[in-house]
Design a protein around this motif. Structure first.
Motif, PDB file in Angstrom:
ATOM      1  N   PRO A   1       0.875  -1.185  -0.079  1.00  0.00           N
ATOM      2  CA  PRO A   1      -0.340  -0.072  -0.369  1.00  0.00           C
ATOM      3  C   PRO A   1       0.716   1.037  -0.333  1.00  0.00           C
ATOM      4  O   PRO A   1       0.328   2.098   0.029  1.00  0.00           O
ATOM      5  CB  PRO A   1      -0.849  -0.043   1.379  1.00  0.00           C
ATOM      6  CG  PRO A   1      -1.491  -1.721   1.612  1.00  0.00           C
ATOM      7  CD  PRO A   1      -0.137  -2.477   0.621  1.00  0.00           C
ATOM      8  N   ALA A   2       1.772   1.965   0.144  1.00  0.00           N
ATOM      9  CA  ALA A   2       2.836   2.445   0.810  1.00  0.00           C
ATOM     10  C   ALA A   2       3.485   3.293  -0.570  1.00  0.00           C
ATOM     11  O   ALA A   2       4.161   4.091  -0.224  1.00  0.00           O
ATOM     12  CB  ALA A   2       3.680   2.348   1.873  1.00  0.00           C
ATOM     13  N   GLY A   3       3.435   2.464  -2.140  1.00  0.00           N
ATOM     14  CA  GLY A   3       3.241   2.188  -3.174  1.00  0.00           C
ATOM     15  C   GLY A   3       5.607   1.505  -3.108  1.00  0.00           C
ATOM     16  O   GLY A   3       5.345   0.544  -2.662  1.00  0.00           O
TER      17      GLY A   3
ATOM     18  N   PHE B   1       8.519  -2.163   1.449  1.00  0.00           N
ATOM     19  CA  PHE B   1       8.610  -3.478   1.547  1.00  0.00           C
ATOM     20  C   PHE B   1       8.816  -3.929   2.340  1.00  0.00           C
ATOM     21  O   PHE B   1       8.455  -2.691   3.623  1.00  0.00           O
ATOM     22  CB  PHE B   1      10.506  -4.147   0.962  1.00  0.00           C
ATOM     23  CG  PHE B   1      11.451  -3.686   1.780  1.00  0.00           C
ATOM     24  CD1 PHE B   1      10.909  -4.478   3.130  1.00  0.00           C
ATOM     25  CD2 PHE B   1      11.737  -2.525   1.648  1.00  0.00           C
ATOM     26  CE1 PHE B   1      12.997  -4.104   3.987  1.00  0.00           C
ATOM     27  CE2 PHE B   1      12.677  -1.625   2.944  1.00  0.00           C
ATOM     28  CZ  PHE B   1      13.524  -2.943   3.616  1.00  0.00           C
ATOM     29  N   GLY B   2       8.389  -5.059   3.350  1.00  0.00           N
ATOM     30  CA  GLY B   2       8.352  -5.382   4.494  1.00  0.00           C
ATOM     31  C   GLY B   2       8.804  -6.631   4.997  1.00  0.00           C
ATOM     32  O   GLY B   2       8.469  -8.093   4.297  1.00  0.00           O
TER      33      GLY B   2
ATOM     34  N   GLY C   1       7.414  -7.119  -1.085  1.00  0.00           N
ATOM     35  CA  GLY C   1       6.937  -5.633  -1.708  1.00  0.00           C
ATOM     36  C   GLY C   1       8.589  -5.254  -3.114  1.00  0.00           C
ATOM     37  O   GLY C   1       8.271  -6.359  -3.353  1.00  0.00           O
ATOM     38  N   HIS C   2       8.434  -3.974  -3.054  1.00  0.00           N
ATOM     39  CA  HIS C   2       9.095  -3.644  -4.638  1.00  0.00           C
ATOM     40  C   HIS C   2      10.796  -3.167  -4.680  1.00  0.00           C
ATOM     41  O   HIS C   2      10.994  -2.976  -3.401  1.00  0.00           O
ATOM     42  CB  HIS C   2       7.862  -2.777  -4.990  1.00  0.00           C
ATOM     43  CG  HIS C   2       8.209  -2.100  -6.156  1.00  0.00           C
ATOM     44  ND1 HIS C   2       9.069  -2.404  -6.988  1.00  0.00           N
ATOM     45  CD2 HIS C   2       8.754  -0.854  -6.598  1.00  0.00           C
ATOM     46  CE1 HIS C   2       8.837  -1.819  -8.161  1.00  0.00           C
ATOM     47  NE2 HIS C   2       9.262  -0.863  -7.874  1.00  0.00           N
TER      48      HIS C   2
ATOM     49  N   GLY D   1       7.348  -3.474   7.145  1.00  0.00           N
ATOM     50  CA  GLY D   1       6.372  -4.390   7.705  1.00  0.00           C
ATOM     51  C   GLY D   1       5.296  -3.104   7.552  1.00  0.00           C
ATOM     52  O   GLY D   1       4.495  -2.565   7.389  1.00  0.00           O
ATOM     53  N   GLU D   2       5.778  -2.256   9.156  1.00  0.00           N
ATOM     54  CA  GLU D   2       4.358  -1.012   9.330  1.00  0.00           C
ATOM     55  C   GLU D   2       4.504  -0.257   8.804  1.00  0.00           C
ATOM     56  O   GLU D   2       3.256   0.378   8.123  1.00  0.00           O
ATOM     57  CB  GLU D   2       5.150  -1.156  10.975  1.00  0.00           C
ATOM     58  CG  GLU D   2       4.672  -2.092  11.823  1.00  0.00           C
ATOM     59  CD  GLU D   2       5.415  -1.687  13.116  1.00  0.00           C
ATOM     60  OE1 GLU D   2       5.793  -0.487  12.763  1.00  0.00           O
ATOM     61  OE2 GLU D   2       5.242  -2.252  14.299  1.00  0.00           O
ATOM     62  N   ARG D   3       5.705  -0.031   8.006  1.00  0.00           N
ATOM     63  CA  ARG D   3       5.741   1.427   7.241  1.00  0.00           C
ATOM     64  C   ARG D   3       4.981   0.789   5.495  1.00  0.00           C
ATOM     65  O   ARG D   3       3.977   2.155   5.118  1.00  0.00           O
ATOM     66  CB  ARG D   3       6.849   2.048   6.655  1.00  0.00           C
ATOM     67  CG  ARG D   3       7.750   2.863   7.733  1.00  0.00           C
ATOM     68  CD  ARG D   3       8.354   3.256   6.947  1.00  0.00           C
ATOM     69  NE  ARG D   3       9.780   2.234   6.663  1.00  0.00           N
ATOM     70  CZ  ARG D   3      10.745   1.678   7.698  1.00  0.00           C
ATOM     71  NH1 ARG D   3      11.111   1.786   7.986  1.00  0.00           N
ATOM     72  NH2 ARG D   3      11.602   1.304   7.118  1.00  0.00           N
ATOM     73  N   ALA D   4       4.801   0.136   5.157  1.00  0.00           N
ATOM     74  CA  ALA D   4       4.627  -0.406   4.423  1.00  0.00           C
ATOM     75  C   ALA D   4       2.936  -0.679   3.879  1.00  0.00           C
ATOM     76  O   ALA D   4       2.149  -0.689   2.647  1.00  0.00           O
ATOM     77  CB  ALA D   4       5.628  -2.125   3.487  1.00  0.00           C
TER      78      ALA D   4
END
Length: 380
Positions: free
Chosen positions: A319-321, A325-326, A338-339, A369-372
């Motif tokens: 979701p964060a773009g 990653f996480g 992630g990416h 992961g929390e930021r992602a």
């Protein structure tokens, strides 16, 4: 191999699912630590999202924790190069348009060499670049990852540890005898399972209750011939977030081949498949390539604007773009996705090996992961 009580399940200490760059890096890290580890994938190593010839290694990221991981990953890439005896990241550097002082604060705090050059010096740092409106950020320690060579190195180091088998599901039978892995060639029981299977990661992780909101879409990476007048000049990796030429893009040289990859970045540029596995009505990858080529004509006069080839790959984003990653964890299972993971693979592989050995998620992966899962990420 079967256990003495007639159980046909094969015992294993650690199973890694996914033989892309991240799975291979994790398998290598565990092997060096003396673990009994096997890596499972139904395709040859590096055939999925880790395919292709080039990736960009860059230090600048949207969050300082990721900058710190990039610094560590660059050092580990150097260790890999010493071990393999060949260069895995070129010395091309990276150049950015659309960056200001706030965008480099983390680089300064982490001691990453960088500098700005004025717009009139654009050809000095990127021979294929046309006139620009503002200063350019230079990251001299960045460069183009030799992706295929990196996969070859990891494949060599993990020889005998990779099992070419499709994994159907991962489950916890709840009997205290480990995590069960159903493959097309055998059933395994592992003390710990690491899932880094690209687009298949959410599905496999859901079998043990992990929910990972990964969005996947098709992405075109056309590549262009470098014009003779730009050959021999600097051809760095490129990130243009200025929007001055109608698009935001990234770019990377393909080694010393004289070809250069360019792709779009930003929200909505990739094309998600329908539930039936088709492109949405009216959408084609041709439109993606046309947009990239139009940008090349405007902004990169040192490249021939007609593509000489194109690779269609799958972009996977949280979701964060595209800078996120996480890691996710439950007892006996760790998953990561992630990416833009290729550049961080050497350090992420060590962190996932830590998770497998200690059955807990390293704080670096937990925070990422929390930021992602936030929804306010910026492109690339």
């Amino acid at each position: 191999m079967s256990s003495s009580n007639g159980d046909l399940r094969r015992p294993l200490d650690v199973a890694v699912i996914g033989a892309g760059v991240l799975g291979l890096a994790t398998t290598d890290a565990l092997t060096r630590r003396g673990a009994d580890v096997l890596c499972f994938d139904g395709r040859p190593p590096g055939s999925g999202q880790s395919g292709g010839l080039t990736r960009t290694f860059r230090h600048r990221h949207d969050h300082e924790d990721t900058v710190a991981l990039a610094v560590a990953a660059r050092q580990r890439y150097r260790s890999w190069e010493e071990r393999y005896g060949r260069r895995l990241i070129g010395d091309e550097g990276a150049v950015y348009a659309g960056m200001g002082p706030a965008d480099v604060a983390a680089l300064a705090r982490r001691g990453v060499p960088h500098h700005f050059v004025s717009a009139d010096r654009h050809r000095e740092v990127f021979a294929a670049l046309g006139p620009v409106d503002g200063p350019l950020l230079v990251d001299p320690g960045a460069g183009a990852i030799r992706a295929r060579r990196t996969i070859a190195a990891l494949t060599e180091w993990t020889r005998g540890r990779v099992v070419m088998a499709d994994v159907h599901c991962v489950t916890d039978p709840g009997d205290g005898r480990g995590i069960e892995i159903q493959t097309h060639e055998a059933i395994y029981r592992a003390r710990h399972v690491v899932i880094c299977a690209g687009t298949a990661t959410p599905k496999l992780a859901s079998g043990v209750g992990l929910r990972i909101p990964l969005h996947c879409a098709l992405h075109a990476r056309p590549h262009y011939q470098v014009r003779p007048e730009a050959i021999g000049g600097p051809l760095p990796c490129w990130v243009d977030r200025s929007g001055a030429n109608g698009e935001m893009v990234y770019g990377s040289p393909i080694g010393r081949t004289g070809q250069y990859v360019v792709g779009l970045i930003g929200d909505g540029v990739d094309i998600a498949l329908t539930d039936e596995g088709a492109l949405p009505a009216g959408r084609t990858m041709d439109e993606h390539v046309r947009r990239v080529s139009a940008y090349v004509r405007r902004a990169l006069p040192g490249l021939e604007p007609t593509p000489v080839g194109v690779r269609v790959c799958v972009m996977s984003k949280l979701p964060a773009g595209s800078d996120s990653f996480g890691g996710w964890h439950t007892d006996g299972v760790t998953a990561s996705t992630g990416h833009n993971l290729f550049k961080l693979a050497p350090v992420l592989g060590e962190l996932l090996a830590d998770a497998a050995q200690h059955n807990r998620l390293p704080v670096e992966l937990e925070r990422a992961g929390e930021r992602a899962l936030a929804t306010s990420g910026s492109p690339r």
